[in-house]
Design an enzyme around this catalytic site. Structure first.
Site, PDB file in Angstrom:
ATOM      1  N   ARG A 127      71.008  24.916  28.018  1.00 26.86           N
ATOM      2  CA  ARG A 127      69.966  25.935  28.130  1.00 26.86           C
ATOM      3  C   ARG A 127      70.551  27.155  28.841  1.00 26.86           C
ATOM      4  O   ARG A 127      70.296  27.407  30.007  1.00 26.86           O
ATOM      5  CB  ARG A 127      68.771  25.363  28.894  1.00 26.86           C
ATOM      6  N   LEU A 182      58.175  24.057  32.962  1.00 24.58           N
ATOM      7  CA  LEU A 182      59.119  24.582  31.977  1.00 24.58           C
ATOM      8  C   LEU A 182      59.555  23.482  31.023  1.00 24.58           C
ATOM      9  O   LEU A 182      59.626  23.687  29.804  1.00 24.58           O
ATOM     10  CB  LEU A 182      60.340  25.181  32.679  1.00 24.58           C
ATOM     11  N   GLU A 218      56.884  22.538  28.530  1.00 27.07           N
ATOM     12  CA  GLU A 218      56.743  23.544  27.484  1.00 27.07           C
ATOM     13  C   GLU A 218      57.957  23.589  26.553  1.00 27.07           C
ATOM     14  O   GLU A 218      57.823  23.847  25.354  1.00 27.07           O
ATOM     15  CB  GLU A 218      56.524  24.924  28.113  1.00 27.07           C
ATOM     16  N   ASP A 219      59.132  23.326  27.106  1.00 23.72           N
ATOM     17  CA  ASP A 219      60.370  23.376  26.321  1.00 23.72           C
ATOM     18  C   ASP A 219      61.272  22.223  26.769  1.00 23.72           C
ATOM     19  O   ASP A 219      62.187  22.414  27.569  1.00 23.72           O
ATOM     20  CB  ASP A 219      61.074  24.720  26.537  1.00 23.72           C
ATOM     21  N   PRO A 220      61.018  21.004  26.273  1.00 23.64           N
ATOM     22  CA  PRO A 220      61.726  19.811  26.759  1.00 23.64           C
ATOM     23  C   PRO A 220      63.249  19.928  26.644  1.00 23.64           C
ATOM     24  O   PRO A 220      63.776  20.303  25.600  1.00 23.64           O
ATOM     25  CB  PRO A 220      61.182  18.691  25.868  1.00 23.64           C
TER      26      PRO A 220
END
Length: 462
Positions: A92, A168, A171-173
């Site tokens: 990420r 977070l 919402e966005d694994p």
């Protein structure tokens, strides 16, 4: 704790004990392909190590076969190294936009209200929201118990960041690779974990045993050798606690240890942000391998990939790997309430030894003892569901390492290969248990530095 490369296109000859090895590696928890835990989790739901130096579970592999597959063609080492660097370090790089409302919180009332509002808005599953609130209450009570005059400020600061990271990930694994490198930017997850756990440790009643041996370990790593720490496992916070006890004297070990972690600490939303800040080899726990039968084969293949990643790392040298060959976290005796290290699985120990031997790089296995169960004790029994209740307390912690134990010396006194394997595992476990008892006398017995023995010299290097 935890990096790589190699050459040789032929597999080193296997030890005389068996042509193939059924590897049982004992770890804590982690998440890879969809598991039973991750399936139940996405609507909710630690066993973590740092970036430049849980929880325990069991894996079964064929070590020789995995090594053979790993080195089949001459380009495999180089291409795998490139792939590992690309996939395990910074999954990420640029964080996506997400709700940052927790970072605007300025009081407990606002924090609890924010959890409620995010739940009502459909951004938080109810079970995750309930876990957040419980985590906040237990963390607050533990830090206040420490007597720190800035307790309220510390709690609010650490919890707002923790809840922001949890939201977070909802919402966005985040998806972990088989070899995960701690994420240090743009958000430093390692420092986040250190700051969160630090207020829970009573450093006045914490100790490190045989500090000079940690320096010896660092010297071996600098020489290109591999080191494996054969340890007991007590809490999800073990990696952070190990790092905090060594950060002043051995920052390289503190930040670079690679932890072998089971799938559950990679699936639980309340735990994932802390796992992201650690260097990990991710595996599926044997205990949960058959929770969803149709996923069993997928999990086995993922475990084989993880074994190959570990073999690659070891072939490059200078790797420090922490593993708990017990199959899970230590738990108290139900009849006495006393805590002891859980017995080691001899197959797990033997297969780590074989991986070290096959790496063509000098390697060492050191027995490591850890005492920190009161800070974040596990449930009394192993649970299938993700989202365990997290009891948190302010308490002392202890860490000790003993000299490495020679496999050759033990093998010379036994003729039967199985006896050798069992005797070597027992020797490592006995050393861990001995060190643990010294730490227990110092911390629980309130003997402090006076608990030192001829084999374990305690210190407080902070």
């Amino acid at each position: 704790m935890f990096i790589l490369s190699s050459s040789s296109s032929t597999l080193p000859s296997a030890p005389p004990f068996s042509s193939t090895t059924s590897i049982f590696l004992s770890f804590s928890r982690v998440s890879l392909p969809p598991s039973s835990s991750s399936l139940k989790l996405l609507p909710l739901s630690l066993q973590f190590g740092p970036p430049k130096l849980a929880s325990s579970c069991s894996l079964r592999f064929s070590a020789s076969r995995a090594m053979a597959e790993l080195i089949q063609d001459k380009e495999s080492a180089q291409s795998a190294a490139t792939a590992a660097a690309a996939s395990s370090g910074y999954e990420r790089r640029n964080e996506p936009a997400h709700s940052r409302k927790f970072l605007d919180v300025r009081s407990e009332e606002e924090l609890l209200s924010c959890i409620k509002k995010e739940t009502e808005a459909g951004k938080l599953p109810p079970n995750v929201a309930a876990g957040m609130e419980e985590l906040y209450q237990n963390y607050r009570n533990a830090v206040i118990e420490s007597g720190n005059p800035k307790a309220d400020e510390i709690v609010l600061s650490n919890m707002t960041v923790a809840l922001d990271r949890i939201l977070l990930d909802v919402e966005d694994p985040f998806v972990f690779s088989s070899h995960h490198k701690a994420i240090r930017e743009p958000f430093d997850y390692y420092i986040f974990g250190q700051n969160y756990i630090r207020p829970l440790i009573d450093f006045g009643n914490s100790f490190v045993g045989n500090l000079s041996l940690f320096k010896d370990i660092e010297e071996k790593l600098q020489q290109g050798h591999n080191v494996v720490l054969i340890s007991n496992h007590q809490t999800e916070a073990d990696p952070a606690i190990i790092s905090l006890l060594l950060e002043k004297t051995n920052p390289y070990i503190a930040e670079n240890t690679i932890f072998v972690a089971g799938d559950r600490v990679l699936a639980d939303p309340l735990c994932k942000p802390f796992s992201i800040g650690r260097n990990l080899i991710c595996v599926y726990s044997k205990k949960h391998m058959f929770d969803i039968p149709e996923l069993t084969e997928t999990k086995r293949k993922a475990n084989t990939r993880s074994l190959k990643e570990m073999a690659l790392l070891l072939r490059g040298g200078s790797q420090l790997i922490w593993i708990a060959p017990s199959g899970g976290r230590d738990r108290p005796d139900p009849s006495t309430g006393e805590w002891y290290p859980a017995p080691f699985d001899a197959s797990s120990v033997d297969n780590m030894r074989r991986l070290i031997q096959h790496s063509d790089v000098p390697g060492h296995l050191f027995p490591l003892a850890l005492l920190c169960h009161d800070i974040m004790p596990p449930p009394s029994q192993v649970e299938i569901e993700i989202g365990e209740k997290r009891v948190i307390a302010f308490n002392g912690a202890g860490l000790s390492v003993a000299p490495e134990i020679s496999f050759e010396e033990i093998a010379a006194t036994h003729k039967n290969p199985e006896e050798v394997r069992e005797a070597y595992s027992k020797a490592l476990f006995d050393s861990v248990a001995m060190q643990y008892n010294v730490l227990k006398t110092a911390i629980s017995g309130k003997q402090g530095l006076g608990a030192s023995t001829a084999d374990v010299s305690l210190s407080q290097p902070w």
